[in-house]
Motif scaffolding. Structure first.
Motif, PDB file in Angstrom:
ATOM      1  N   ARG A 151       0.840  -1.195   0.000  1.00 32.38           N
ATOM      2  CA  ARG A 151       0.000   0.000   0.000  1.00 32.38           C
ATOM      3  C   ARG A 151       0.874   1.242   0.000  1.00 32.38           C
ATOM      4  N   HIS A 152       0.433   2.268  -0.739  1.00 35.97           N
ATOM      5  CA  HIS A 152       1.149   3.535  -0.807  1.00 35.97           C
ATOM      6  C   HIS A 152       0.425   4.498   0.126  1.00 35.97           C
ATOM      7  N   ASP A 153       0.986   4.687   1.289  1.00 36.33           N
ATOM      8  CA  ASP A 153       0.369   5.396   2.410  1.00 36.33           C
ATOM      9  C   ASP A 153       0.317   6.909   2.201  1.00 36.33           C
ATOM     10  N   ALA A 154      -0.513   7.555   2.977  1.00 41.81           N
ATOM     11  CA  ALA A 154      -0.622   9.019   2.962  1.00 41.81           C
ATOM     12  C   ALA A 154       0.705   9.681   3.334  1.00 41.81           C
ATOM     13  N   ASP A 155       1.592   8.956   4.060  1.00 43.65           N
ATOM     14  CA  ASP A 155       2.895   9.525   4.421  1.00 43.65           C
ATOM     15  C   ASP A 155       3.909   9.414   3.271  1.00 43.65           C
ATOM     16  N   GLY A 156       3.451   8.880   2.125  1.00 45.40           N
ATOM     17  CA  GLY A 156       4.309   8.766   0.950  1.00 45.40           C
ATOM     18  C   GLY A 156       5.134   7.495   0.902  1.00 45.40           C
ATOM     19  N   LYS A 157       5.124   6.710   1.970  1.00 49.26           N
ATOM     20  CA  LYS A 157       5.903   5.476   2.014  1.00 49.26           C
ATOM     21  C   LYS A 157       5.069   4.295   1.516  1.00 49.26           C
ATOM     22  N   ARG A 158       5.754   3.258   1.113  1.00 52.08           N
ATOM     23  CA  ARG A 158       5.102   2.024   0.668  1.00 52.08           C
ATOM     24  C   ARG A 158       5.287   0.964   1.743  1.00 52.08           C
ATOM     25  N   TYR A 159       4.187   0.344   2.125  1.00 54.62           N
ATOM     26  CA  TYR A 159       4.188  -0.645   3.205  1.00 54.62           C
ATOM     27  C   TYR A 159       3.692  -1.991   2.697  1.00 54.62           C
ATOM     28  N   LEU A 160       4.403  -3.055   3.056  1.00 58.88           N
ATOM     29  CA  LEU A 160       3.927  -4.393   2.742  1.00 58.88           C
ATOM     30  C   LEU A 160       2.621  -4.610   3.494  1.00 58.88           C
ATOM     31  N   TYR A 161       1.588  -5.019   2.773  1.00 60.86           N
ATOM     32  CA  TYR A 161       0.267  -5.180   3.370  1.00 60.86           C
ATOM     33  C   TYR A 161      -0.100  -6.653   3.539  1.00 60.86           C
ATOM     34  N   ASP A 162       0.164  -7.451   2.507  1.00 61.33           N
ATOM     35  CA  ASP A 162      -0.191  -8.864   2.574  1.00 61.33           C
ATOM     36  C   ASP A 162       0.546  -9.602   1.465  1.00 61.33           C
ATOM     37  N   VAL A 163       0.539 -10.910   1.563  1.00 63.45           N
ATOM     38  CA  VAL A 163       1.045 -11.794   0.524  1.00 63.45           C
ATOM     39  C   VAL A 163      -0.169 -12.593   0.072  1.00 63.45           C
ATOM     40  N   VAL A 164      -0.567 -12.424  -1.192  1.00 64.29           N
ATOM     41  CA  VAL A 164      -1.855 -12.956  -1.649  1.00 64.29           C
ATOM     42  C   VAL A 164      -1.697 -13.792  -2.921  1.00 64.29           C
ATOM     43  N   ASN A 165      -2.801 -14.416  -3.302  1.00 66.39           N
ATOM     44  CA  ASN A 165      -2.906 -15.177  -4.552  1.00 66.39           C
ATOM     45  C   ASN A 165      -1.804 -16.215  -4.709  1.00 66.39           C
ATOM     46  N   ILE A 166      -1.593 -16.986  -3.656  1.00 61.24           N
ATOM     47  CA  ILE A 166      -0.557 -18.016  -3.692  1.00 61.24           C
ATOM     48  C   ILE A 166      -1.012 -19.164  -4.585  1.00 61.24           C
ATOM     49  N   LYS A 167      -0.100 -19.583  -5.453  1.00 62.51           N
ATOM     50  CA  LYS A 167      -0.406 -20.688  -6.348  1.00 62.51           C
ATOM     51  C   LYS A 167       0.832 -21.573  -6.484  1.00 62.51           C
ATOM     52  N   LYS A 168       0.600 -22.863  -6.445  1.00 61.76           N
ATOM     53  CA  LYS A 168       1.704 -23.797  -6.671  1.00 61.76           C
ATOM     54  C   LYS A 168       1.972 -23.833  -8.169  1.00 61.76           C
ATOM     55  N   GLU A 169       3.241 -23.698  -8.523  1.00 55.69           N
ATOM     56  CA  GLU A 169       3.588 -23.748  -9.943  1.00 55.69           C
ATOM     57  C   GLU A 169       3.557 -25.193 -10.410  1.00 55.69           C
ATOM     58  N   THR A 170       3.014 -25.376 -11.595  1.00 57.99           N
ATOM     59  CA  THR A 170       2.994 -26.722 -12.170  1.00 57.99           C
ATOM     60  C   THR A 170       4.258 -26.902 -12.988  1.00 57.99           C
ATOM     61  N   GLY A 171       4.544 -28.097 -13.329  1.00 62.21           N
ATOM     62  CA  GLY A 171       5.777 -28.361 -14.069  1.00 62.21           C
ATOM     63  C   GLY A 171       6.739 -29.107 -13.194  1.00 62.21           C
ATOM     64  N   THR A 172       7.977 -29.029 -13.529  1.00 60.93           N
ATOM     65  CA  THR A 172       9.002 -29.789 -12.825  1.00 60.93           C
ATOM     66  C   THR A 172       9.427 -29.055 -11.557  1.00 60.93           C
ATOM     67  N   PRO A 173       9.251 -29.691 -10.390  1.00 62.33           N
ATOM     68  CA  PRO A 173       9.739 -29.064  -9.164  1.00 62.33           C
ATOM     69  C   PRO A 173      11.262 -29.106  -9.124  1.00 62.33           C
ATOM     70  N   LEU A 174      11.842 -28.311  -8.245  1.00 67.36           N
ATOM     71  CA  LEU A 174      13.300 -28.333  -8.092  1.00 67.36           C
ATOM     72  C   LEU A 174      13.719 -29.619  -7.425  1.00 67.36           C
ATOM     73  N   GLU A 175      14.564 -30.357  -8.088  1.00 63.98           N
ATOM     74  CA  GLU A 175      15.072 -31.603  -7.499  1.00 63.98           C
ATOM     75  C   GLU A 175      16.227 -31.268  -6.557  1.00 63.98           C
ATOM     76  N   GLN A 176      16.415 -32.091  -5.575  1.00 59.03           N
ATOM     77  CA  GLN A 176      17.527 -31.896  -4.637  1.00 59.03           C
ATOM     78  C   GLN A 176      18.836 -32.101  -5.354  1.00 59.03           C
TER      79      GLN A 176
END
Length: 176
Positions: A151-176
């Motif tokens: 969010r871009h606050d009235a004080d002019g600063k940008r604040y982390l508000y949330d982490v949203v719309n999480i989705k698991k990527e399809t395809g090949t996962p990272l192998e160890q």
């Protein structure tokens, strides 16, 4: 700050950054303890990070921990996605720093007239979580995509508000 974070940043074959979270801190067969996640997130309040891609400065405000753990987006999550969001809390600094693809949206919600006076930004970020076999050995990392809501606050600063719309990527996962 919690010194027990075990997080690193790697690049995939396309040169895109992935925040690798090596430990599963928040477990739950049925339900995540979001109060515990909220307590964990409070360590970031007051911290300031720079997004490498855009040089935007992002602050972590006092409302972040509560919003992250109690938002409508969080309430909708079940199973793997809830566990993924909870564990993403360990990589907040790196998720901010590696965020890319900034998008702007005006604020139209009267509820946020002050705290998002200058609108909202969304950034894309990615992280990986370990998957263990029945023998307890690391098999691979599942990769997830999230949007960092700032969010871009009235004080002019940008604040982390949330982490949203999480989705698991399809395809090949990272192998160890």
């Amino acid at each position: 700050m919690d010194k027990e974070r075990n997080v690193s940043v790697i690049e995939d074959l396309d040169g895109r950054k992935i925040v690798i979270i090596h430990d599963i801190r928040f477990r739950g067969k049925r339900k995540i303890n979001w109060k515990e996640v909220e307590q964990y997130l409070k360590q970031y309040i007051g911290e300031v990070y720079e997004i490498m891609d855009s040089a935007d400065i992002v602050y972590v405000g006092g409302d972040f921990a509560d919003e992250f753990s109690g938002s409508q987006d969080t309430e909708r999550l079940k199973g793997t996605l809830a566990k993924a969001k909870a564990n993403a809390a360990q990589g907040i600094p790196e998720l901010i720093e590696t965020a890319a693809n900034r998008r702007f949206k005006e604020n139209f919600n009267p509820k946020h007239q002050r705290d998002a006076r200058f609108g909202w930004y969304r950034y894309d970020s990615r992280f990986g979580l370990p998957v263990y076999g029945v023998d307890g050995e690391l098999e691979r990392y599942n990769i997830f995509h999230v949007e960092m809501l700032v969010r871009h606050d009235a004080d002019g600063k940008r604040y982390l508000y949330d982490v949203v719309n999480i989705k698991k990527e399809t395809g090949t996962p990272l192998e160890q």
